[in-house]
Design a protein around this motif. Structure first.
Motif, mmCIF file in Angstrom:
data_model
loop_
_atom_site.group_PDB
_atom_site.id
_atom_site.type_symbol
_atom_site.label_atom_id
_atom_site.label_comp_id
_atom_site.label_asym_id
_atom_site.label_seq_id
_atom_site.Cartn_x
_atom_site.Cartn_y
_atom_site.Cartn_z
ATOM 1 N N HIS A 210 35.162 42.611 39.555
ATOM 2 C CA HIS A 210 36.445 42.098 40.057
ATOM 3 C C HIS A 210 36.215 40.853 40.931
ATOM 4 C CE1 HIS A 210 40.671 42.890 41.641
ATOM 5 N NE2 HIS A 210 40.220 42.034 42.542
ATOM 6 N N GLU A 211 35.288 40.964 41.883
ATOM 7 C CA GLU A 211 35.084 39.848 42.825
ATOM 8 C C GLU A 211 34.385 38.657 42.145
ATOM 9 O OE1 GLU A 211 36.789 40.019 45.393
ATOM 10 O OE2 GLU A 211 37.164 42.172 45.413
ATOM 11 N N LEU A 212 33.461 38.920 41.241
ATOM 12 C CA LEU A 212 32.814 37.805 40.532
ATOM 13 C C LEU A 212 33.816 37.101 39.606
ATOM 14 C CD1 LEU A 212 29.289 39.316 39.727
ATOM 15 C CD2 LEU A 212 29.778 37.403 41.276
ATOM 16 N N CYS B 65 47.307 30.670 43.554
ATOM 17 C CA CYS B 65 47.832 31.399 42.387
ATOM 18 C C CYS B 65 47.451 32.872 42.500
ATOM 19 C CB CYS B 65 47.264 30.824 41.095
ATOM 20 S SG CYS B 65 47.866 29.181 40.695
ATOM 21 N N PRO B 66 47.964 33.588 43.515
ATOM 22 C CA PRO B 66 47.500 34.963 43.732
ATOM 23 C C PRO B 66 47.761 35.907 42.559
ATOM 24 C CG PRO B 66 49.437 34.470 45.083
ATOM 25 C CD PRO B 66 48.972 33.176 44.501
ATOM 26 N N VAL B 67 48.881 35.731 41.878
ATOM 27 C CA VAL B 67 49.211 36.662 40.789
ATOM 28 C C VAL B 67 48.262 36.444 39.611
ATOM 29 C CG1 VAL B 67 51.035 37.468 39.241
ATOM 30 C CG2 VAL B 67 51.606 36.704 41.553
ATOM 31 N N THR B 68 48.051 35.184 39.233
ATOM 32 C CA THR B 68 47.129 34.875 38.139
ATOM 33 C C THR B 68 45.712 35.312 38.518
ATOM 34 O OG1 THR B 68 48.485 32.906 37.822
ATOM 35 C CG2 THR B 68 46.476 33.056 36.510
ATOM 36 N N ALA C 191 41.179 39.143 37.688
ATOM 37 C CA ALA C 191 40.195 40.050 38.296
ATOM 38 C C ALA C 191 40.375 41.494 37.820
ATOM 39 C CB ALA C 191 40.283 39.966 39.816
ATOM 40 N N TYR C 192 41.628 41.976 37.780
ATOM 41 C CA TYR C 192 41.851 43.361 37.338
ATOM 42 C C TYR C 192 41.573 43.514 35.842
ATOM 43 C CZ TYR C 192 43.751 45.097 41.756
ATOM 44 O OH TYR C 192 43.897 45.504 43.069
ATOM 45 N N ALA C 193 41.956 42.520 35.055
ATOM 46 C CA ALA C 193 41.694 42.615 33.608
ATOM 47 C C ALA C 193 40.187 42.737 33.365
ATOM 48 C CB ALA C 193 42.266 41.398 32.886
ATOM 49 N N MET C 194 39.401 41.918 34.076
ATOM 50 C CA MET C 194 37.953 41.954 33.885
ATOM 51 C C MET C 194 37.331 43.224 34.464
ATOM 52 S SD MET C 194 37.227 39.329 32.081
ATOM 53 C CE MET C 194 38.765 39.816 31.309
ATOM 54 N N GLN C 195 37.903 43.719 35.574
ATOM 55 C CA GLN C 195 37.385 44.952 36.184
ATOM 56 C C GLN C 195 37.539 46.132 35.219
ATOM 57 O OE1 GLN C 195 39.264 45.948 39.931
ATOM 58 N NE2 GLN C 195 37.904 47.690 40.313
ATOM 59 N N ASN D 268 48.140 49.147 43.005
ATOM 60 C CA ASN D 268 47.670 50.113 41.995
ATOM 61 C C ASN D 268 48.477 49.990 40.713
ATOM 62 O OD1 ASN D 268 45.624 51.352 43.539
ATOM 63 N ND2 ASN D 268 47.170 52.536 44.658
ATOM 64 N N ALA D 269 49.800 49.925 40.859
ATOM 65 C CA ALA D 269 50.661 49.779 39.683
ATOM 66 C C ALA D 269 50.450 48.411 39.039
ATOM 67 C CB ALA D 269 52.130 49.957 40.085
ATOM 68 N N PHE D 270 50.186 47.405 39.864
ATOM 69 C CA PHE D 270 49.908 46.058 39.349
ATOM 70 C C PHE D 270 48.672 46.101 38.450
ATOM 71 C CE2 PHE D 270 47.995 41.856 39.439
ATOM 72 C CZ PHE D 270 49.068 40.976 39.392
ATOM 73 N N ALA D 271 47.607 46.772 38.935
ATOM 74 C CA ALA D 271 46.366 46.856 38.149
ATOM 75 C C ALA D 271 46.622 47.537 36.807
ATOM 76 C CB ALA D 271 45.304 47.618 38.944
ATOM 77 N N ALA D 272 47.374 48.636 36.839
ATOM 78 C CA ALA D 272 47.665 49.371 35.601
ATOM 79 C C ALA D 272 48.469 48.497 34.640
ATOM 80 C CB ALA D 272 48.438 50.652 35.929
ATOM 81 N N ARG D 273 49.417 47.740 35.184
ATOM 82 C CA ARG D 273 50.263 46.901 34.347
ATOM 83 C C ARG D 273 49.466 45.734 33.753
ATOM 84 N NH1 ARG D 273 56.144 45.345 36.710
ATOM 85 N NH2 ARG D 273 56.277 47.605 36.898
ATOM 86 N N VAL D 274 48.542 45.194 34.549
ATOM 87 C CA VAL D 274 47.678 44.109 34.060
ATOM 88 C C VAL D 274 46.901 44.587 32.833
ATOM 89 C CG1 VAL D 274 45.544 42.806 34.529
ATOM 90 C CG2 VAL D 274 47.383 42.843 36.224
ATOM 91 N N TRP D 275 46.293 45.774 32.969
ATOM 92 C CA TRP D 275 45.458 46.235 31.856
ATOM 93 C C TRP D 275 46.322 46.496 30.607
ATOM 94 C CZ3 TRP D 275 41.093 45.632 29.857
ATOM 95 C CH2 TRP D 275 40.693 46.424 28.771
ATOM 96 N N ALA D 276 47.504 47.088 30.823
ATOM 97 C CA ALA D 276 48.387 47.350 29.683
ATOM 98 C C ALA D 276 48.723 46.029 28.989
ATOM 99 C CB ALA D 276 49.663 48.051 30.152
ATOM 100 N N HIS D 277 49.090 45.022 29.771
ATOM 101 C CA HIS D 277 49.468 43.727 29.201
ATOM 102 C C HIS D 277 48.276 43.058 28.515
ATOM 103 C CE1 HIS D 277 50.356 39.329 29.344
ATOM 104 N NE2 HIS D 277 51.554 39.735 28.993
ATOM 105 N N PHE D 278 47.136 43.043 29.209
ATOM 106 C CA PHE D 278 45.942 42.374 28.674
ATOM 107 C C PHE D 278 45.488 43.040 27.374
ATOM 108 C CE2 PHE D 278 41.264 41.963 28.418
ATOM 109 C CZ PHE D 278 41.128 40.582 28.468
ATOM 110 N N SER D 279 45.472 44.373 27.357
ATOM 111 C CA SER D 279 44.975 45.075 26.168
ATOM 112 C C SER D 279 45.978 45.040 25.018
ATOM 113 C CB SER D 279 44.588 46.517 26.520
ATOM 114 O OG SER D 279 45.701 47.201 27.047
ATOM 115 N N GLN D 280 47.220 44.654 25.314
ATOM 116 C CA GLN D 280 48.212 44.510 24.242
ATOM 117 C C GLN D 280 48.153 43.132 23.581
ATOM 118 O OE1 GLN D 280 51.868 45.515 26.311
ATOM 119 N NE2 GLN D 280 51.314 47.693 26.411
#
Ligand SMILES: [Zn+2]
Length: 220
Positions: A119-121, A136-139, A144-148, A185-197
């Motif tokens: 995440h940090e790298l 650009c905090p949201v981007t 970071a969450y998608a890669m984590q 926490n919900a942001f992280a879950a939503r990121v992964w759902a979006h990224f993996s879709q």
């Protein structure tokens, strides 16, 4: 006399700095913690950099990682923008900061720590790509969450998805700074759902790195 004292001081500082710093792959150094944890962290760094490079994120400058015992409440890792420095809370101390609501809650302390390294790298790598606005905090957190999550094993990803509980299409309009601040926490879950879709998540990430896609908007 004075210069002698200085040179003695300098020599002892060098010796102790050398003894407490591990030099990892990709010009990353790790300080703090004990030698075993620093060596283990280097292994995680190596794996993380390979994973990021395989998904459009190349880190090509020196980064210093400091392993610490505490950070501000609820925080287990921090990338200092523009300073090429990362702070990580050691696995033994990070447990008390991990929320029971976290979709990462099923990970062992070591596996969670390894995922935070990624995440940090990822933050460090995206920092070099820059951002069309002041920040650009949201981007940044999307990347970071998608890669984590992507760094996890298939079984761990399945457990993350179960914990996240999202079984619908997620649209790009669903990400905002307010949502990130209110419920990371919900942001992280939503990121992964979006990224993996996405049909090709890493191609999508390449568009983020080249600013074709930005989740943030310019603030007045
Ligand atoms: Zn972050």
């Amino acid at each position: 006399m004075r210069s002698l004292t200085l040179s003695v001081l300098f020599a002892s500082w060098c010796a102790s700095a050398g003894a407490e710093t591990a030099f990892c792959a990709g010009s990353v150094t790790v300080a703090g913690g004990d030698p075993a944890l620093r060596a283990e962290t280097c292994g995680f760094v190596d794996k993380a950099l390979k994973g990021l490079a395989s998904c459009s994120l190349v880190l090509d400058r020196p980064i210093r990682v400091n392993i610490v015992e505490t950070m501000r409440e609820g925080c287990v890792g921090l990338y200092h923008c523009g300073e090429d420095q990362i702070e990580l809370v050691a696995p033994a101390y990070a447990e008390q900061e991990r929320s029971t609501e976290s979709p990462f809650r099923h990970l062992s302390p070591e596996d969670f720590f390894a995922s935070v390294v990624t995440h940090e790298l990822a933050h460090a790598a995206y920092d070099a790509a820059g951002c069309p606005f002041e920040t650009c905090p949201v981007t940044d957190e999307y990347v970071a969450y998608a890669m984590q999550v992507r760094s996890l094993s298939p079984e761990q990803i399945a457990a993350f998805e179960d914990a996240g509980g999202i079984d619908r299409r997620v649209s790009r309009e669903e990400f905002s700074q307010i949502f990130l601040m209110m419920n990371p926490n919900a942001f992280a879950a939503r990121v992964w759902a979006h990224f993996s879709q996405r049909p090709d998540g890493c191609a999508y990430l390449a568009q983020i790195v080249s600013w074709d896609i930005v989740f943030d908007t310019e603030r007045p």
